[in-house]
Write an enzyme that holds these catalytic residues in place. Sequence first.
Site, mmCIF file in Angstrom:
data_model
loop_
_atom_site.group_PDB
_atom_site.id
_atom_site.type_symbol
_atom_site.label_atom_id
_atom_site.label_comp_id
_atom_site.label_asym_id
_atom_site.label_seq_id
_atom_site.Cartn_x
_atom_site.Cartn_y
_atom_site.Cartn_z
ATOM 1 N N HIS A 1 3.578 0.860 8.958
ATOM 2 C CA HIS A 1 2.774 -0.286 8.517
ATOM 3 C C HIS A 1 2.113 -0.982 9.713
ATOM 4 O O HIS A 1 1.157 -1.744 9.536
ATOM 5 C CB HIS A 1 3.678 -1.261 7.755
ATOM 6 C CG HIS A 1 2.935 -2.177 6.830
ATOM 7 N ND1 HIS A 1 1.561 -2.301 6.819
ATOM 8 C CD2 HIS A 1 3.389 -3.048 5.875
ATOM 9 C CE1 HIS A 1 1.194 -3.191 5.905
ATOM 10 N NE2 HIS A 1 2.282 -3.659 5.325
ATOM 11 N N ASP B 1 -5.930 15.766 -4.175
ATOM 12 C CA ASP B 1 -5.994 17.152 -4.651
ATOM 13 C C ASP B 1 -6.034 18.070 -3.441
ATOM 14 O O ASP B 1 -7.043 18.168 -2.752
ATOM 15 C CB ASP B 1 -7.236 17.349 -5.521
ATOM 16 C CG ASP B 1 -7.338 18.765 -6.084
ATOM 17 O OD1 ASP B 1 -6.505 19.618 -5.712
ATOM 18 O OD2 ASP B 1 -8.260 19.010 -6.877
#
Length: 443
Positions: free
Chosen positions: A156, A376
């Site tokens: 983060h 994908d």
Amino acid sequence: MTVEFKVKVLAKETIRPSSPTPDRLKNFKLSIFDQLTPILYTSVLLFYASDASTSSRHPLSRLKSSLSKVLARFYPLAGRIRDNLYIDCDDVGAEFVEAIVNCPLSHVLDSPCPALLRKLLPIDTESPDASAGRLLLVQANTFGCGGLAVGVCVSHKIADASTLSTFIKGWSAAALLGQVDAGIEIPPLDTASAQFPPLVELAATSPMVVLPKVRCTTRRYVLDPAEITPLAVSEAVPEPTRVEAVVALMWRCVARASRKNYPGQRSLLSQAVNLRGRLPELLPETTLGNFVGGFQVEIAPWAEESQIELKKLVTDMREAKREYFANYTPRLSGGGASCMAIVEAAAKFGMLINSGAVDFYNCSSWCGFGLYEAADFGWGRPAWVSLAGVEYKNSIVLVDARDGDAVEVWLTLSEADMDALDADEELLRFATLNPSVPCSSIP
């Protein structure tokens, strides 16, 4: 019924950028936003069904080779943070973990358990390695049926949810099309630090924001915003967003549950906002780093039930957001004055969340990042994009469901507050607790 499962790690490998990082880019400065970010990993899980993952003969090879390609473009993720000031882009690489799970994917999707899902991630999201170790870790979990779950953890300190989304889009483009930048604009990676440079005096200081960790429970709810939004309509907010309506409902319910255990306590909601399109100098949504702010809304301890109805909460949230963008973001034009404004806001946030004087809820929305469309790698859209259980009290995170209409809410509360919430009839009317991932969503 939740099914316990075991994950066995088979191998760990270091994936380095496909081409070396040039010397002129070796020292990558953090921005002041990055410096002030809590030490943890931003993580996500991407699930792929068996007939999709096995359509590629070597799915893990594809993941590894494309990860190497994308690291050449996102080169700071292959480095190490030094002194909370900069990243040493030495191409030490990301960690890639191969693991097997002793059950079919359907056993996980039939009754997802937030706590058990943590097993599918390569590292604890709360690990201090987020500031001292590898900045990117991936775990590819193969199920007995051939299904695949890819767990991604990015520090983060260099990536918020928007950055994680951009990285995954680049990674999947490298796997599917061979080009990292295919279809997305990735501005210079140092855009953040150029506009908001780090402060040396923050290098050795303790984090201003330390998220509270207690014995917590994380639960997943699925809601249909179309059922909730009409109840939030008012003259002040004639068209509430689906995020506003869902957040208001969840806050109303959890605040009511908390009152049973801590009567008279103030309830404060901090809603995270993406600042990229709100700064005086607008930044592309694909700008890397941390560009997150937040506005606060309060429910007074003496507020009656009628004062916390949905339309009132949404009106208060909308007004607080308007004031935040009107009064705070214009100060973020870059330079020293902006940095001080950011530090002051972080200090105020840290004092509130750690004071114990208020019932503080930290809320963020991942809706609209398009991970189902983007992730994908050559075997179709994910069957499910999910988070996992965390240990930070009073956390509310919204994620798009696969159909694009429903919203998943990942809620973390103390065990006492969660027990009280179980009896909330309003929540039970609008939210389904941890439903199975529909079989129709698996290609």
